[in-house]
Design an enzyme around this catalytic site. Structure first.
Site, short mmCIF file in Angstrom:
data_model
loop_
_atom_site.label_atom_id
_atom_site.label_comp_id
_atom_site.label_asym_id
_atom_site.label_seq_id
_atom_site.Cartn_x
_atom_site.Cartn_y
_atom_site.Cartn_z
N ASP A 114 2.06 1.12 -4.24
CA ASP A 114 2.68 1.88 -6.05
C ASP A 114 2.78 1.29 -8.07
O ASP A 114 2.79 2.12 -8.11
CB ASP A 114 5.04 1.51 -5.41
N SER A 115 1.44 0.61 -7.39
CA SER A 115 0.67 0.72 -8.56
C SER A 115 0.11 1.72 -9.18
O SER A 115 -0.02 1.60 -10.29
CB SER A 115 0.03 -0.78 -8.48
N ASP A 132 2.64 2.23 0.14
CA ASP A 132 3.70 2.30 -0.01
C ASP A 132 4.60 2.05 -0.51
O ASP A 132 4.65 4.17 -0.25
CB ASP A 132 3.57 1.08 -1.41
N LYS A 188 3.40 0.50 4.18
CA LYS A 188 3.64 -1.37 3.51
C LYS A 188 4.88 -1.03 2.95
O LYS A 188 5.54 -0.07 1.91
CB LYS A 188 2.74 -1.94 2.68
N GLU A 230 8.09 -4.10 1.13
CA GLU A 230 8.29 -5.19 0.44
C GLU A 230 9.56 -5.91 1.45
O GLU A 230 10.94 -5.13 1.03
CB GLU A 230 8.40 -4.51 -1.68
N GLU A 269 0.80 -12.06 -2.71
CA GLU A 269 1.05 -11.72 -3.39
C GLU A 269 1.61 -12.97 -4.13
O GLU A 269 2.62 -13.67 -4.19
CB GLU A 269 1.93 -10.44 -4.30
O1 KIV Z 1 0.66 -1.59 -5.01
C1 KIV Z 1 0.11 -2.21 -4.96
O2 KIV Z 1 -1.00 -2.00 -5.62
C2 KIV Z 1 -0.47 -3.48 -4.10
C3 KIV Z 1 -0.62 -4.20 -4.43
C4 KIV Z 1 -0.94 -5.53 -5.68
C5 KIV Z 1 -1.10 -5.16 -2.95
O3 KIV Z 1 0.84 -3.75 -3.62
#
Ligand code: KIV
Length: 271
Positions: free
Chosen positions: A51-52, A90, A120, A122, A189
């Site tokens: 989600d980056s 994510d 993934k 959180e 992280e």
């Molecule tokens: O969203 C992302 O890029 C991440 C990484 C920083 C692990 O969750």
């Protein structure tokens, strides 16, 4: 999972075996077809559609604004490119926190509409019900502990997490819990290296670190950061492998200059 005959797809089992034999796991983000083609062909084990994307693709300050539809768009582009890597996506902010049914529906949409291989999510013990429900549907789940950027407004800062014993202890327990629930791996992280080492040694599933030191079973970086596309973003944990900002800037300046000077296109570059 459609797989090219000559290329063996990385699976969650492959990752487990890598941990067992002490072989480090490489993970990078990608959000589009062209970048994912390069990341995959280079031999990256896991591609994370993080989600980056909210930051590096859309220019938002945080990861919170990106939507499930936008994540699915990015993920489906990456899946079309990835011939070998395991593609993990994510679950974005707001797509799973409501309840476990919402979490399952979001995970199902990602799997069905993008063709990705897992999700993934959180959080620790507080998202147990959602993790269990997604896993029960046969969807591989990766955890994410330590600095969880979707909670940035709770933390108030992007500094190192779990330096205090109470937070470190919760993280240890969360990692064990995620393993017990059936997660195939966990991203840690921005936590102290010694804590990450302890966690990596206390579970049998792979621990992938970002800013979590050298003892993790694998490492993940945001592709824009490691290629030097994010000018000015240089946290201590980041090793920058290229300066693509400068490479691209120079190329674009040269192009502009060639257009202005009427050097481009020349006789051979026209019909
Ligand atoms: O969203 C992302 O890029 C991440 C990484 C920083 C692990 O969750």
């Amino acid at each position: 999972m459609s797989v090219n005959k000559e290329i063996k797809r990385v699976t969650t089992n492959t990752l487990q075996e890598m941990k067992q034999r002490g072989e480090r796991i490489s993970m990078l983000t990608a959000y589009d077809f062209s970048m994912a083609t390069i990341v995959d062909a280079a031999g990256t084990d896991i591609i994370l559609v993080g989600d980056s994307a909210s930051n590096v693709m859309a220019g938002h300050e945080t990861t919170l604004p990106i939507t499930l539809d936008q994540m699915i768009y990015h993920a489906s582009s990456v899946v079309r490119a990835a011939k070998r890597a395991l593609v993990i996506v994510d679950l974005p902010f707001g797509s799973y926190q409501g309840n476990s049914k919402e979490a399952l529906n979001s995970a199902i949409r990602i799997m069905k509409e993008s063709g990705a291989h897992g999700v993934k999510i959180e959080g620790g013990v507080e998202i147990s019900e959602s993790v269990t429900r997604i896993l029960t549907a046969g969807i591989p789940v990766m955890g994410h502990l330590g600095l969880t950027p979707q909670s940035i407004y709770k933390f108030g800062t992007y500094t190192v997490r779990a330096k205090e014993e109470a937070e470190a202890q919760k993280l240890r327990e969360d990692a064990i819990k995620l393993q017990e629930l059936g997660c195939f791996g966990i991203v840690l992280e921005k936590i102290p290296a010694q804590l990450a080492k302890e966690v990596a040694e206390s579970v049998s599933i792979p621990i992938i670190g970002i800013g979590a030191g050298k003892y993790c079973d694998g490492q993940v970086l945001v592709i824009h950061d490691m290629l030097g596309l994010n000018k000015g973003f240089k946290p201590r944990f980041l090793r920058q492998y290229a300066d693509l900002y400068t490479v691209m800037n120079d190329a674009i300046e040269k192009y502009i200059s060639d257009v202005k000077s009427k050097d481009f296109p020349n006789e051979k570059e026209q019909y």
